[in-house]
Design an enzyme around this catalytic site. Sequence first.
Site: not given
Length: 491
Positions: A162, A261, A295, A469
């Site tokens: 994505n 993640e 997400c 991150e």
Amino acid sequence: MTTTHPTPRVVEDVPKQLLIGGRLQDAAGGRTFPVDNPATGESLCEVADAGPDDGRRAAEAAAAAQESWAATAPRARSEILRRAYEIIIARTDDLALLMTLEMGKPLAEARGEVAYAAEFFRWFSEEAVRIEGGFAPSPDGRSRHLIMRRPVGPCLLVTPWNFPLAMGTRKIGPAVAAGCTMVLKPAPQTPLCTLALAGILTEAGLPDGVLNVVTTTDAGALVEPMLRGGLVRKLSFTGSTQVGRILLAQCADTVVRTSMELGGNAPLIVFDDADLDTAVEGAMVAKMRNMGEACTAANRIFVHSSVADDFASRLAARMSALTVGPGTEPGTNVGPLIDAAGRDKVDRLVRDAVDRGAKVLTGGELPDGEGYFYPPTVLARVPRDAGLTGTEIFGPVAALFTFEDEDEVVRAANDTEWGLVSYLFTRDLDRALRVGERLETGMVGLNTGLVSNPAAPFGGVKQSGIGREGGRVGIDEFLEYKYLAIPAPGQ
């Protein structure tokens, strides 16, 4: 009659082979797979389809390069990242077009991702020269403690489709800065941005073997042997919670360090005192970024009953005004979803909600024609038992729920296994702080629908992931502490 479009130059210019040990090479057996344009369903090109032997060779190449790369001066690593940042910025238009062709997002949004992706390289180029340790006497004075930070070692990086450029730079940046070598496996839907990025890093001076790229349609067969093989010391994965659980189990055998993640089920809460213009704008950003395929997308929008109708009508008006079409066409706001499976999932969730009593304010119908398009959709009065309340929608569907009081909405927002991000709209500072602390997510957007920033720690709690991150802590995921005990003078 189906129209066949010529292959764009930006696709032709990207290598289609694996990158292992600094050499472009075919997959074992010469296997390839097609990369499709989701706006047309047509194949753009074929790329190498790696198998387990290719993965093993990539891991061996990363392991062989680790010692010399770890010994490289921090400033040298920093300058490679800085050069790569500058090359990415200079090639914004080409990279944006490549991204739009392989995953569908409109060109304007793709250009935004290119800038976002480049910023991770600039940020971590600055962090590379700020890796610090410590020195202190022991409490009894008999020794000295020298604490240093060392690279964790060869890393396996697994990225999603994505955000095909930004998810690569968000992992590569800190790994390079820390002195780690890498094997990168991109999603099979979007390998071209990763292959282009690898070429840019080579051009920027990254030594052979530091970054190895393996593209494949069989991630399980490729990844599991690498995780169990003893050469990989770190896994950084972005993807679904379901796959993340499998990878965590595979990492256990050799105690591979992990960063995860994973999925999200983001609540967006609009209180009765919210500025509705700000709330609608924030909802559009939180819901429609990347056609909802994120997400961080607002999955459940809770609106206080006193402003629910007003908010719903405003949001429906904004959503219905969006232009749907191929991302390469001027004026397009919403491109196609990634593939037929993704579009069918969205359609099933909408139909389920409607069957249970949700009201369609706009959208909700599959269009005819080529490509994997789905219209921007607003559903009001969504029942709490609808399937989309417990599933990532991953599409341009805004599901609206109502609530009466603060405790009720906090309970509803936290009633999920995920905890990546939440959004909160209110003009009451005390309420903002109080609710923000109670929400069980790793990030909270206060009167904004955008939380992603390379300078901030991105990540979630519960089953949305492990680690962070970006930000000052992003490089920590790729570093180990090493402690030297030194006798004090005269001891």
